[in-house]
Design a protein around this motif. Structure first.
Motif, PDB file in Angstrom:
ATOM      1  N   THR A 138       0.626  -1.206  -0.023  1.00 43.92           N
ATOM      2  CA  THR A 138      -0.056  -0.174  -0.164  1.00 43.92           C
ATOM      3  C   THR A 138       0.843   1.260  -0.052  1.00 43.92           C
ATOM      4  OG1 THR A 138      -0.019  -0.077   2.535  1.00 43.92           O
ATOM      5  CG2 THR A 138      -1.956  -0.973   1.024  1.00 43.92           C
ATOM      6  N   ASP A 139       2.123   1.232   0.161  1.00 45.56           N
ATOM      7  CA  ASP A 139       3.230   2.289   0.385  1.00 45.56           C
ATOM      8  C   ASP A 139       4.053   2.261  -0.585  1.00 45.56           C
ATOM      9  OD1 ASP A 139       4.325   4.752   0.785  1.00 45.56           O
ATOM     10  OD2 ASP A 139       4.596   4.231   3.254  1.00 45.56           O
ATOM     11  N   PRO A 140       3.950   3.167  -1.779  1.00 42.16           N
ATOM     12  CA  PRO A 140       4.947   3.093  -2.653  1.00 42.16           C
ATOM     13  C   PRO A 140       6.489   3.381  -2.356  1.00 42.16           C
ATOM     14  CG  PRO A 140       3.340   4.911  -3.170  1.00 42.16           C
ATOM     15  CD  PRO A 140       2.931   4.172  -2.094  1.00 42.16           C
ATOM     16  N   ALA A 141       6.731   4.054  -1.136  1.00 48.53           N
ATOM     17  CA  ALA A 141       8.062   4.306  -0.747  1.00 48.53           C
ATOM     18  C   ALA A 141       8.676   3.104  -0.250  1.00 48.53           C
ATOM     19  CB  ALA A 141       7.995   5.459   0.176  1.00 48.53           C
ATOM     20  N   TRP A 142       7.737   2.162   0.187  1.00 55.32           N
ATOM     21  CA  TRP A 142       8.407   0.752   0.587  1.00 55.32           C
ATOM     22  C   TRP A 142       8.933  -0.255  -0.385  1.00 55.32           C
ATOM     23  CZ3 TRP A 142       8.286  -1.987   5.630  1.00 55.32           C
ATOM     24  CH2 TRP A 142       8.087  -1.124   6.609  1.00 55.32           C
ATOM     25  N   THR A 143       8.681   0.078  -1.478  1.00 53.36           N
ATOM     26  CA  THR A 143       9.146  -0.600  -2.829  1.00 53.36           C
ATOM     27  C   THR A 143      10.457  -0.112  -2.977  1.00 53.36           C
ATOM     28  OG1 THR A 143       7.979   0.576  -4.184  1.00 53.36           O
ATOM     29  CG2 THR A 143       6.786  -1.376  -3.601  1.00 53.36           C
ATOM     30  N   PRO A 184       7.089   9.935  -2.470  1.00 53.30           N
ATOM     31  CA  PRO A 184       6.116   9.917  -3.194  1.00 53.30           C
ATOM     32  C   PRO A 184       4.750  10.291  -2.624  1.00 53.30           C
ATOM     33  CG  PRO A 184       7.376   7.639  -3.021  1.00 53.30           C
ATOM     34  CD  PRO A 184       7.916   8.652  -2.012  1.00 53.30           C
ATOM     35  N   THR A 185       3.837  11.146  -3.418  1.00 51.48           N
ATOM     36  CA  THR A 185       2.927  11.561  -2.876  1.00 51.48           C
ATOM     37  C   THR A 185       1.666  10.451  -2.649  1.00 51.48           C
ATOM     38  OG1 THR A 185       2.951  13.540  -4.030  1.00 51.48           O
ATOM     39  CG2 THR A 185       0.859  13.378  -3.125  1.00 51.48           C
ATOM     40  N   THR A 186       1.452  10.176  -1.078  1.00 50.01           N
ATOM     41  CA  THR A 186       0.428   9.278  -0.907  1.00 50.01           C
ATOM     42  C   THR A 186      -0.968   9.579  -0.973  1.00 50.01           C
ATOM     43  OG1 THR A 186       0.205   9.788   1.627  1.00 50.01           O
ATOM     44  CG2 THR A 186       1.997   8.311   0.588  1.00 50.01           C
ATOM     45  N   ARG A 187      -1.986   8.844  -0.929  1.00 50.29           N
ATOM     46  CA  ARG A 187      -3.268   9.212  -1.114  1.00 50.29           C
ATOM     47  C   ARG A 187      -3.759  10.016   0.251  1.00 50.29           C
ATOM     48  NH1 ARG A 187      -8.593   7.966  -3.105  1.00 50.29           N
ATOM     49  NH2 ARG A 187     -10.182   7.950  -1.531  1.00 50.29           N
ATOM     50  N   ALA A 188      -3.182   9.640   1.447  1.00 52.19           N
ATOM     51  CA  ALA A 188      -3.462  10.361   2.570  1.00 52.19           C
ATOM     52  C   ALA A 188      -3.063  11.745   2.466  1.00 52.19           C
ATOM     53  CB  ALA A 188      -2.879   9.477   3.744  1.00 52.19           C
ATOM     54  N   GLN A 189      -1.848  11.985   1.836  1.00 49.36           N
ATOM     55  CA  GLN A 189      -1.322  13.318   1.827  1.00 49.36           C
ATOM     56  C   GLN A 189      -2.283  14.162   0.932  1.00 49.36           C
ATOM     57  OE1 GLN A 189       2.731  13.292   0.261  1.00 49.36           O
ATOM     58  NE2 GLN A 189       2.892  15.537   0.546  1.00 49.36           N
ATOM     59  N   ARG A 190      -2.633  13.687  -0.396  1.00 51.35           N
ATOM     60  CA  ARG A 190      -3.483  14.319  -1.138  1.00 51.35           C
ATOM     61  C   ARG A 190      -4.896  14.615  -0.505  1.00 51.35           C
ATOM     62  NH1 ARG A 190      -1.683  10.718  -4.852  1.00 51.35           N
ATOM     63  NH2 ARG A 190      -3.556   9.237  -4.387  1.00 51.35           N
ATOM     64  N   ILE A 191      -5.500  13.862   0.406  1.00 50.47           N
ATOM     65  CA  ILE A 191      -6.770  13.965   1.089  1.00 50.47           C
ATOM     66  C   ILE A 191      -6.554  15.160   2.124  1.00 50.47           C
ATOM     67  CG2 ILE A 191      -8.302  13.048   3.074  1.00 50.47           C
ATOM     68  CD1 ILE A 191      -7.858  10.387   1.463  1.00 50.47           C
TER      69      ILE A 191
END
Length: 466
Positions: free
Chosen positions: A420-425, A435-442
């Protein structure tokens, strides 16, 4: 005539001073995040977001349990700072507030504005009184006692003992004593109260052969389990952050050993044997319902002790209830306990990630309390007691069982995070370019909407500005 030497270029004092001011603000964000109990990854990510908003081009940070070494670079200059912070005390509300500050940080932010926001976070009072925290610890340990096959007698005794033990811990913390000594004394007090309850029940119920199971007293000290450091250590190790992961793991081990030593002194004095308790003889439907209730209460009690706001605490309770009941039901059907643990924590991680975007709240304050109810505290304690008693066979048996479950729980959380977290890849993310996460955009959309609402409100001042 002597040759005239050109004057050296003037030192860019203004540039260095500006970088020093920004670096101080970034490091303050990191120290507050670290002392609130969160893991190294989240500390670095928060520092990176505010650093980028302040105009810092690159951030390099090394985070351990009590130290931060950070280097900031901007416009050809760099600054390295070393901070030493106290041993973390988990404060879920502060983690959430600091995360919001970092996610809302936008280009143009100044160091003074960031300091003002951090001042407001530090000044925020705790959500719950000491009485509520004591009640939360009591409820959590009573739930643990039932999930460890305790009857109503054991649940009642564990609640009373854990409540008094937590009260002792809170009282001793005011004197700034060594944390390991505080943990040991709190464990001793809790176990002594449990034995007083055993004596009282034996006097009130003389006809009962065993009014209180002697092995259930381990549930009375499970409020001392260092769940946040243990799980964040596992997550840091999953990212090969050995500086933070190993220091947190050693800290969690020392706290567990201090609690076990205090309990062992009481067990040795009274001749108790920390054996396993036989399963309860209940109808499947009743057992299912009581397990769901105990899981819900246990997670909620832990969330209260971590100063989690009410809505996230209730959300974590529901998540923990769903995952733990599913895990126990699968184990009753002879499924592999380790696979059940991995599957349950993957479910916790996915549900926490989904819920964190809607509250909004950091997933760590939702997932950790939900996973704590699954930690095998009783078998861990039995392993330590066997080790103290030089019973190598039982020590290895219980330690391997407990450690394998803990590793499985951590593996499930790590897998869910990677999904679920692109930075963990990414093996080594650039902290100022997360990377901009969905929580950050919200959060940013909510902040813009709030600004538009404030701008659209009619002015209440008259022509004279009153």
């Amino acid at each position: 005539m002597a040759d005239l030497q050109p004057n050296p270029p003037a030192e860019p004092v203004g540039r260095d001073a500006a970088l020093a001011e920004k670096s101080d603000a970034v490091c303050r964000m990191g120290s507050l995040m670290l002392t609130a109990g969160t893991g190294s990854y989240r500390v670095k990510a928060a520092m990176g977001r505010v650093a980028a908003a302040l105009g810092i081009e690159q951030l390099e940070a090394q985070v351990s349990l009590t130290e931060i070494v950070a280097t900031t670079r901007a416009q050809g200059a760099f600054r390295t700072q070393v901070l030493e912070v106290p041993v973390p005390v988990v404060n879920a509300d502060r983690i959430s507030a600091l995360l919001r500050v970092s996610l809302r940080a936008a280009p143009g932010l100044t160091a003074a504005e960031l300091h003002a926001q951090l001042d407001a976070v530090e000044a925020k009072a705790r959500h719950y009184s000491h009485l509520a925290i004591v009640a939360g610890a009591a409820a959590a340990c009573a739930a643990f006692a039932f999930l460890n096959n305790g009857r109503w007698q054991e649940c009642l005794a564990a609640a009373l003992a854990a409540g008094l033990g937590k009260g002792v811990q809170l009282a001793l913390q005011r004197f700034r004593l060594n944390q390991l000594a505080v943990v040991g004394l709190a464990a001793t007090a809790a176990c002594l109260v449990y034995m007083l309850c055993a004596s009282a029940l034996a006097w009130l119920m003389p006809s009962a052969a065993h009014p209180l199971h002697e092995a259930a007293f381990t549930s009375a000290i499970l409020f001392l389990v260092p769940g946040f450091p243990l799980l964040t250590a596992a997550l840091d190790l999953a990212r090969f952050d050995f500086t933070s992961g190993v220091s947190r793991l050693l800290y969690a081990t020392m706290v567990t050993l201090a609690a076990a030593l205090g309990a062992w002194l009481v067990a040795w004095t009274f001749g108790l044997t920390p054996a396993e308790i036989a399963p309860l003889d209940l109808a499947p439907a009743a057992l299912f319902g009581l397990r769901a209730l105990a899981s819900l209460i246990g997670v909620f009690g832990f969330a209260i002790t971590f100063n989690t706001p009410l809505r996230p605490a209730l959300t974590a309770s529901v998540i923990g209830m769903i995952a733990n009941v599913a895990r126990l039901t699968a184990m009753d059907a002879s499924a592999n306990p380790l696979l059940c643990a991995v599957a349950a924590t993957i479910l916790v991680g996915l549900l926490a990630g989904w819920a964190s975007q809607r509250l909004p709240a950091p997933r760590i304050i939702l997932s950790v309390p939900a996973v704590l109810i699954m930690i095998p505290g009783a078998s861990t304690y039995r392993a330590l007691v066997a080790m103290i008693n030089r019973d190598s066979l039982n020590a290895l048996s219980n330690a391997s069982a407990a450690l394998s479950v803990i590793v499985a729980l951590a593996a499930g959380l790590a897998i869910a995070r990677m999904l679920t977290d692109p930075a963990w890849t990414v093996a080594n993310p650039t902290w100022t370019q997360m990377p901009t996460t969905r929580a950050q955009r919200i959060l940013r959309n909510r902040a813009r909407a709030e600004q538009r609402r404030q701008a659209a409100r009619p002015s209440t001042t008259d022509d004279n500005g009153n």
